[in-house]
Design an enzyme around this catalytic site. Structure first.
Site, PDB file in Angstrom:
ATOM      1  N   SER A 149       0.820  -1.209   0.000  1.00 12.61           N
ATOM      2  CA  SER A 149       0.000   0.000   0.000  1.00 12.61           C
ATOM      3  C   SER A 149       0.852   1.257   0.000  1.00 12.61           C
ATOM      4  CB  SER A 149      -0.908   0.021   1.240  1.00 12.61           C
ATOM      5  OG  SER A 149      -0.135   0.007   2.428  1.00 12.61           O
ATOM      6  N   HIS A 170      -3.709  -4.199  -5.228  1.00 12.59           N
ATOM      7  CA  HIS A 170      -3.940  -3.674  -3.882  1.00 12.59           C
ATOM      8  C   HIS A 170      -5.385  -3.874  -3.442  1.00 12.59           C
ATOM      9  CE1 HIS A 170      -4.052  -0.075  -0.927  1.00 12.59           C
ATOM     10  NE2 HIS A 170      -3.658  -1.165  -0.310  1.00 12.59           N
ATOM     11  N   GLU A 182      -7.185  -2.053  -6.529  1.00 14.96           N
ATOM     12  CA  GLU A 182      -6.387  -1.172  -7.373  1.00 14.96           C
ATOM     13  C   GLU A 182      -5.380  -2.024  -8.143  1.00 14.96           C
ATOM     14  OE1 GLU A 182      -6.234   3.023  -4.920  1.00 14.96           O
ATOM     15  OE2 GLU A 182      -4.904   1.420  -4.253  1.00 14.96           O
ATOM     16  N   ASN A 220      -5.066   5.698  -1.070  1.00 12.89           N
ATOM     17  CA  ASN A 220      -4.188   6.220  -0.024  1.00 12.89           C
ATOM     18  C   ASN A 220      -3.623   7.592  -0.365  1.00 12.89           C
ATOM     19  OD1 ASN A 220      -4.532   4.140   1.761  1.00 12.89           O
ATOM     20  ND2 ASN A 220      -2.765   2.974   1.067  1.00 12.89           N
TER      21      ASN A 220
END
Length: 314
Positions: A149, A170, A182, A220
């Site tokens: 991440s 992800h 992702e 993120n």
């Protein structure tokens, strides 16, 4: 003659590699490295959607705990999915569990796998050592993917000879519940590899989104600066953490306030991400460390998983 031989071998190797990356892979066999919450979750959804899975970790004790957690999670799923047919629910659980094998030796199980998904500690050196070793034993067609991440996929892929068959995948916790994946494409990732991972994500019942290999990817990259700004708002004394959480839930419609979310995700995880970004771009004000966050992590107060973070939990 030696020169000609070397050139011929290079040509064969190059042609073979190009052939492997040019083919779209239908993923049937998956190896998941890491039996923590994330790895176990990935193994569960892969097995529940008809894939054969090998879950790998360092000890049998860890794997036994992972398998137990998967079974408990599957029974919750079965209770909802087969509410009116308990027998069908039991059969679903048993069938899914039967397709998940375990191993403490990653190198011995990747020779016939279609996809390796890594979900281990967020440490570049450790990930590089793992993939460098697996690269020697995995089949030529095997795709490597990291669930990182915070680290750059390119930096991890560079440890292998299959950068064209390497990408980011992800997932989000809890994996059986969260729909998003992702799919991270590096400059070296082949289009067929990318398409194979998109198809795999859809086969899991997930919604894949595409992103370049940029720090934090999509979620993120937007979420962490928001969380850090909430902490800075609190540190300046502009508002209490309770009022900040309430404001974002009632005013912005978020299901959780930033401090509730920080404690849920894990303060150690957030600090690791922020520290990594700060190291890469120290001048960016969005990536500045937080005294409050650093203090809590130093005291091993990581949030819900330790019983205390920004809030205390019984």
């Amino acid at each position: 003659m030696a020169f000609v031989t070397r050139q011929f071998m290079r040509s064969v190797s190059s042609s073979s590699t190009a052939s492997a990356s040019a083919k779209k892979i239908i993923v049937k066999h998956v190896t998941v490295i890491g039996g923590g919450l994330m790895g176990a979750g990935i193994a569960q959804v892969a097995a529940a959607t008809g894939h054969t899975v090998v879950l790998v970790d360092q000890t049998e004790d860890i794997l036994a705990k992972s398998k137990k957690g998967i079974e408990e999670s599957l029974r919750k799923v079965a209770k909802k999915k087969f509410a009116e047919n308990l027998k069908a629910g039991d059969e679903f659980v048993e069938k899914t569990l039967s397709t998940i094998a375990t191993s403490t030796d990653a190198a011995s199980v990747v020779h016939s796998t279609d996809l390796v998904v890594e979900a281990i500690v967020e440490n570049l050196k450790v990930k590089n050592e793992l993939f460098k070793r697996l690269d020697k034993f995995a089949a030529e067609h095997t795709i490597f993917a990291s669930n990182t991440s915070s680290l750059q996929i390119t930096s991890i892929a560079n440890a292998t000879t299959r950068q064209d068959r390497f990408a980011g995948l992800h997932f989000f916790n809890p994996v059986p519940v969260m729909k998003l994946v992702e799919v991270i494409k590096t400059p070296m990732t082949s289009q067929k590899t990318f398409e194979s991972l998109v198809d795999f994500s859809k086969a899991l019942g997930k919604h894949p989104v595409s992103c370049k290999d940029t720090p934090g990817f999509i979620v993120n990259r937007l979420l962490v600066p928001y969380l850090m700004e909430a902490i800075r708002l609190y540190e300046r004394g502009d508002a209490s953490k309770e009022d900040i959480d309430t404001a974002m839930k009632l005013g912005a419609g978020y299901p959780m306030g930033p401090f509730e979310l920080l404690d849920y995700v894990g303060l150690d995880t957030t600090k690791f991400i922020v520290d990594g970004w700060h190291e890469m771009d120290a001048e960016n004000p969005l990536h500045q460390p937080s005294p409050s966050l650093n203090k809590l992590v130093a005291e091993n107060k990581f949030g819900k998983k330790t019983g205390e973070g920004f809030y205390k939990y019984k």
